[in-house]
Design a protein around this motif. Structure first.
Motif, PDB file in Angstrom:
ATOM      1  N   GLU A 153       0.984  -0.999   0.002  1.00 52.75           N
ATOM      2  CA  GLU A 153       0.053   0.033  -0.022  1.00 52.75           C
ATOM      3  C   GLU A 153       0.799   1.125   0.002  1.00 52.75           C
ATOM      4  OE1 GLU A 153      -3.813  -1.513   2.777  1.00 52.75           O
ATOM      5  OE2 GLU A 153      -1.956  -1.469   3.457  1.00 52.75           O
ATOM      6  N   GLY A 174      -0.675   7.059   1.812  1.00 53.91           N
ATOM      7  CA  GLY A 174      -1.193   7.704   3.110  1.00 53.91           C
ATOM      8  C   GLY A 174      -0.181   8.964   3.432  1.00 53.91           C
ATOM      9  N   LEU A 192      -5.058   6.534  -2.207  1.00 52.16           N
ATOM     10  CA  LEU A 192      -4.445   5.273  -1.768  1.00 52.16           C
ATOM     11  C   LEU A 192      -4.349   4.228  -2.667  1.00 52.16           C
ATOM     12  CD1 LEU A 192      -6.188   5.055   1.983  1.00 52.16           C
ATOM     13  CD2 LEU A 192      -4.021   6.149   1.264  1.00 52.16           C
ATOM     14  N   TRP A 220     -11.446  -1.664   0.934  1.00 54.21           N
ATOM     15  CA  TRP A 220     -10.484  -0.805   1.731  1.00 54.21           C
ATOM     16  C   TRP A 220     -11.455  -0.794   3.111  1.00 54.21           C
ATOM     17  CZ3 TRP A 220      -5.936   1.138   1.152  1.00 54.21           C
ATOM     18  CH2 TRP A 220      -5.315   0.919  -0.091  1.00 54.21           C
ATOM     19  N   ARG A 241     -10.631   0.661   7.277  1.00 52.17           N
ATOM     20  CA  ARG A 241      -9.914   1.452   7.955  1.00 52.17           C
ATOM     21  C   ARG A 241     -10.068   1.344   9.627  1.00 52.17           C
ATOM     22  NH1 ARG A 241     -12.923   7.474   6.796  1.00 52.17           N
ATOM     23  NH2 ARG A 241     -14.833   6.647   7.996  1.00 52.17           N
ATOM     24  N   THR A 263      -9.398  10.018   9.765  1.00 51.19           N
ATOM     25  CA  THR A 263      -8.154   9.589  10.315  1.00 51.19           C
ATOM     26  C   THR A 263      -7.977   8.297  10.875  1.00 51.19           C
ATOM     27  OG1 THR A 263      -7.623  11.956  11.057  1.00 51.19           O
ATOM     28  CG2 THR A 263      -6.360  10.125  11.980  1.00 51.19           C
ATOM     29  N   VAL A 311      -5.651   4.209  10.243  1.00 51.78           N
ATOM     30  CA  VAL A 311      -4.823   3.217   9.450  1.00 51.78           C
ATOM     31  C   VAL A 311      -5.940   2.671   8.377  1.00 51.78           C
ATOM     32  CG1 VAL A 311      -3.389   1.387   9.045  1.00 51.78           C
ATOM     33  CG2 VAL A 311      -3.230   2.895  11.107  1.00 51.78           C
ATOM     34  N   TYR A 312      -5.453   2.672   7.033  1.00 50.96           N
ATOM     35  CA  TYR A 312      -6.413   2.200   6.021  1.00 50.96           C
ATOM     36  C   TYR A 312      -5.668   1.022   5.617  1.00 50.96           C
ATOM     37  CZ  TYR A 312      -9.351   6.201   5.757  1.00 50.96           C
ATOM     38  OH  TYR A 312     -10.201   7.123   6.214  1.00 50.96           O
ATOM     39  N   THR A 348      -1.780   1.717   5.818  1.00 58.65           N
ATOM     40  CA  THR A 348      -1.189   2.975   5.654  1.00 58.65           C
ATOM     41  C   THR A 348      -1.953   4.082   6.252  1.00 58.65           C
ATOM     42  OG1 THR A 348      -0.208   4.596   3.875  1.00 58.65           O
ATOM     43  CG2 THR A 348      -2.314   3.334   3.339  1.00 58.65           C
ATOM     44  N   GLN A 349      -1.142   4.897   7.032  1.00 60.53           N
ATOM     45  CA  GLN A 349      -1.586   5.851   8.061  1.00 60.53           C
ATOM     46  C   GLN A 349      -2.133   7.093   7.267  1.00 60.53           C
ATOM     47  OE1 GLN A 349      -1.989   5.991  11.524  1.00 60.53           O
ATOM     48  NE2 GLN A 349      -3.445   7.403  11.018  1.00 60.53           N
ATOM     49  N   VAL A 350      -3.375   7.366   7.295  1.00 58.00           N
ATOM     50  CA  VAL A 350      -4.093   8.672   6.997  1.00 58.00           C
ATOM     51  C   VAL A 350      -4.576   9.424   8.091  1.00 58.00           C
ATOM     52  CG1 VAL A 350      -6.083   9.742   5.740  1.00 58.00           C
ATOM     53  CG2 VAL A 350      -4.920   7.765   4.861  1.00 58.00           C
ATOM     54  N   THR A 351      -3.897  10.823   8.327  1.00 51.19           N
ATOM     55  CA  THR A 351      -4.187  11.708   9.307  1.00 51.19           C
ATOM     56  C   THR A 351      -4.742  12.990   8.772  1.00 51.19           C
ATOM     57  OG1 THR A 351      -2.295  10.699  10.653  1.00 51.19           O
ATOM     58  CG2 THR A 351      -3.249  13.076  11.265  1.00 51.19           C
TER      59      THR A 351
END
Length: 115
Positions: free
Chosen positions: A6, A9, A20, A36, A38, A90, A92-93, A109-112
């Protein structure tokens, strides 16, 4: 065994966009149902979007109209375009591949989303 990688992010401000991508090592990518998910800290993993081998899509109510899932079977890739991002996005995906009772997960993968 399927290896999933992945990317995409990162940190984005509210209202921004991220895309992503998840690339699978396995051939015959077209047979899989793709999703997907999260997971935010302290919360259960939740389904965000899915796409079938025929291209039919579904979305969580919280992301409808903002997120778009797509697949490119030639590239063994499933993507999630995320627009109008909110702090509540926000997490982790994770990408997920399913075939009957079998499933494989990406590393996340981190999404913030923060101002």
């Amino acid at each position: 065994q399927v290896q999933l990688v992945e990317s995409g992010g990162g940190l984005v401000q509210p209202g921004g966009s991220l895309r992503l991508s998840c690339v699978a090592s396995r051939m015959s990518f077209s047979i899989y149902r793709l999703y997907w998910y999260r997971q935010a800290p302290g919360k259960q993993r939740e389904l965000v979007a899915g796409i079938t081998s025929d291209g039919s899509t579904n979305y969580a109510d919280s992301v409808k109209g903002r997120f778009t899932i797509s697949r490119d079977n030639a590239e063994n890739t499933v993507s999630l375009q995320m627009n109008s991002l909110k702090p509540e996005d926000t997490a982790v995906y994770y990408c997920n591949l399913q075939y009957y009772s079998n499933e494989w997960w990406g590393q996340g993968t981190q999404v913030t989303v923060s101002s």
